[in-house]
Design a protein around this motif. Structure first.
Motif, PDB file in Angstrom:
ATOM      1  N   LYS A  67      28.070  45.751  41.862  1.00 45.92           N
ATOM      2  CA  LYS A  67      27.958  44.701  42.891  1.00 45.92           C
ATOM      3  C   LYS A  67      28.884  44.934  44.078  1.00 45.92           C
ATOM      4  N   ARG A  68      29.933  45.687  43.888  1.00 50.01           N
ATOM      5  CA  ARG A  68      30.950  45.861  44.929  1.00 50.01           C
ATOM      6  C   ARG A  68      30.888  47.197  45.665  1.00 50.01           C
ATOM      7  N   LEU A  69      30.088  48.133  45.187  1.00 56.88           N
ATOM      8  CA  LEU A  69      30.032  49.457  45.821  1.00 56.88           C
ATOM      9  C   LEU A  69      29.260  49.414  47.132  1.00 56.88           C
ATOM     10  N   PRO A  70      29.619  50.271  48.090  1.00 56.21           N
ATOM     11  CA  PRO A  70      28.822  50.389  49.314  1.00 56.21           C
ATOM     12  C   PRO A  70      27.399  50.811  48.967  1.00 56.21           C
ATOM     13  N   ALA A  71      26.440  50.433  49.787  1.00 54.21           N
ATOM     14  CA  ALA A  71      25.021  50.677  49.515  1.00 54.21           C
ATOM     15  C   ALA A  71      24.703  52.158  49.292  1.00 54.21           C
ATOM     16  N   GLU A  72      25.393  53.030  49.999  1.00 48.96           N
ATOM     17  CA  GLU A  72      25.089  54.466  49.918  1.00 48.96           C
ATOM     18  C   GLU A  72      25.783  55.166  48.740  1.00 48.96           C
ATOM     19  N   VAL A  73      26.589  54.428  47.989  1.00 46.79           N
ATOM     20  CA  VAL A  73      27.299  54.985  46.838  1.00 46.79           C
ATOM     21  C   VAL A  73      26.784  54.292  45.579  1.00 46.79           C
ATOM     22  N   LYS A  74      26.480  55.084  44.562  1.00 49.14           N
ATOM     23  CA  LYS A  74      25.949  54.539  43.312  1.00 49.14           C
ATOM     24  C   LYS A  74      26.926  54.799  42.174  1.00 49.14           C
ATOM     25  N   LEU A  75      26.960  53.863  41.233  1.00 52.51           N
ATOM     26  CA  LEU A  75      27.740  54.085  40.024  1.00 52.51           C
ATOM     27  C   LEU A  75      26.977  55.084  39.158  1.00 52.51           C
ATOM     28  N   HIS A  76      27.625  56.178  38.819  1.00 53.28           N
ATOM     29  CA  HIS A  76      26.986  57.220  37.999  1.00 53.28           C
ATOM     30  C   HIS A  76      27.272  56.999  36.512  1.00 53.28           C
ATOM     31  N   SER A  77      28.567  56.778  36.190  1.00 54.96           N
ATOM     32  CA  SER A  77      28.920  56.619  34.777  1.00 54.96           C
ATOM     33  C   SER A  77      30.278  55.955  34.629  1.00 54.96           C
ATOM     34  N   LEU A  78      30.475  55.417  33.435  1.00 59.76           N
ATOM     35  CA  LEU A  78      31.764  54.865  33.022  1.00 59.76           C
ATOM     36  C   LEU A  78      32.076  55.418  31.640  1.00 59.76           C
ATOM     37  N   LYS A  79      33.343  55.626  31.396  1.00 56.91           N
ATOM     38  CA  LYS A  79      33.810  56.024  30.066  1.00 56.91           C
ATOM     39  C   LYS A  79      35.023  55.163  29.771  1.00 56.91           C
ATOM     40  N   LEU A  80      34.975  54.422  28.669  1.00 55.86           N
ATOM     41  CA  LEU A  80      36.064  53.519  28.305  1.00 55.86           C
ATOM     42  C   LEU A  80      36.638  53.936  26.957  1.00 55.86           C
ATOM     43  N   HIS A  81      37.864  54.462  27.000  1.00 55.02           N
ATOM     44  CA  HIS A  81      38.578  54.814  25.768  1.00 55.02           C
ATOM     45  C   HIS A  81      39.271  53.565  25.249  1.00 55.02           C
ATOM     46  N   GLU A  82      38.989  53.242  23.989  1.00 55.10           N
ATOM     47  CA  GLU A  82      39.682  52.139  23.330  1.00 55.10           C
ATOM     48  C   GLU A  82      40.897  52.678  22.573  1.00 55.10           C
ATOM     49  N   THR A  83      40.738  53.864  22.036  1.00 59.22           N
ATOM     50  CA  THR A  83      41.847  54.587  21.408  1.00 59.22           C
ATOM     51  C   THR A  83      41.767  56.031  21.907  1.00 59.22           C
ATOM     52  N   ALA A  84      42.699  56.849  21.475  1.00 62.87           N
ATOM     53  CA  ALA A  84      42.699  58.252  21.904  1.00 62.87           C
ATOM     54  C   ALA A  84      41.449  58.998  21.449  1.00 62.87           C
ATOM     55  N   THR A  85      40.838  58.535  20.359  1.00 70.16           N
ATOM     56  CA  THR A  85      39.696  59.263  19.810  1.00 70.16           C
ATOM     57  C   THR A  85      38.396  58.460  19.779  1.00 70.16           C
ATOM     58  N   SER A  86      38.398  57.256  20.326  1.00 71.70           N
ATOM     59  CA  SER A  86      37.206  56.401  20.302  1.00 71.70           C
ATOM     60  C   SER A  86      36.913  55.865  21.689  1.00 71.70           C
ATOM     61  N   PHE A  87      35.665  56.033  22.130  1.00 66.90           N
ATOM     62  CA  PHE A  87      35.292  55.572  23.461  1.00 66.90           C
ATOM     63  C   PHE A  87      33.809  55.249  23.525  1.00 66.90           C
ATOM     64  N   ALA A  88      33.445  54.485  24.561  1.00 68.68           N
ATOM     65  CA  ALA A  88      32.044  54.188  24.862  1.00 68.68           C
ATOM     66  C   ALA A  88      31.739  54.763  26.232  1.00 68.68           C
ATOM     67  N   GLU A  89      30.467  55.134  26.437  1.00 63.15           N
ATOM     68  CA  GLU A  89      30.043  55.664  27.725  1.00 63.15           C
ATOM     69  C   GLU A  89      28.831  54.888  28.231  1.00 63.15           C
ATOM     70  N   TRP A  90      28.754  54.722  29.546  1.00 63.30           N
ATOM     71  CA  TRP A  90      27.633  54.075  30.221  1.00 63.30           C
ATOM     72  C   TRP A  90      27.168  55.035  31.304  1.00 63.30           C
ATOM     73  N   PHE A  91      25.853  55.296  31.363  1.00 63.36           N
ATOM     74  CA  PHE A  91      25.279  56.157  32.383  1.00 63.36           C
ATOM     75  C   PHE A  91      24.175  55.411  33.126  1.00 63.36           C
TER      76      PHE A  91
END
Length: 148
Positions: free
Chosen positions: A120-144
């Motif tokens: 919702k906050r990004l400029p129109a010409e820029v798109k969110l490609h991905s997110l990676k959220l580490h909860e611990t050093a060895t565990s994470f979730a990814e969004w693409f």
């Protein structure tokens, strides 16, 4: 011009508990989260633009993510709205940063929420490609974006 991806790393500390969970995470506990935010776009080619050659100013991305996520959740306690007796937990001195989400605050649910907030906050010409959220050093979730 070619598309380019930019990634910025963010860190914050947050506590949560998972209501009705059948493991240790049903207890309030904290994590040192690491969030990687990747945007994609074409570098600016307008010679008069002070952001010439940038897809997005890293400072602008930092401001957006800090305002939407880090500044709110750093050193906060987060619980689901399904948690009983939430009113009793609202102790002002200890719970100044207390958030109740309308979802179970798992890494998976939080990353989807973060994606919505950032998009919702990004400029129109820029798109969110991905997110990676580490909860611990060895565990994470990814969004693409391509998956959604």
């Amino acid at each position: 011009m070619a598309k380019v991806r930019l990634t910025k790393e963010f860190r914050f500390e947050m506590a949560h508990a998972l209501w009705n969970y059948d493991g240790l995470c049903k207890n309030i506990h904290g994590h040192s989260y690491i969030l990687y935010v990747t945007v994609i776009g074409e570098p600016i080619t307008d010679q008069a633009n002070p952001k010439l050659g940038m897809v997005m100013d890293f400072g602008d991305l930092k401001r957006i993510v800090n305002q939407e996520i880090v500044d709110k959740l750093d050193h906060a306690v987060v619980l689901s709205d399904r948690t009983p007796m939430l009113e009793q937990l609202n102790i002002p001195q200890m719970f100044e940063r207390f958030f109740v989400f309308d979802y179970q605050p798992t890494c998976e649910n939080m990353i989807a929420d973060f994606a919505e907030r950032i998009i919702k906050r990004l400029p129109a010409e820029v798109k969110l490609h991905s997110l990676k959220l580490h909860e611990t050093a060895t565990s994470f979730a990814e969004w693409f974006a391509e998956d959604n």
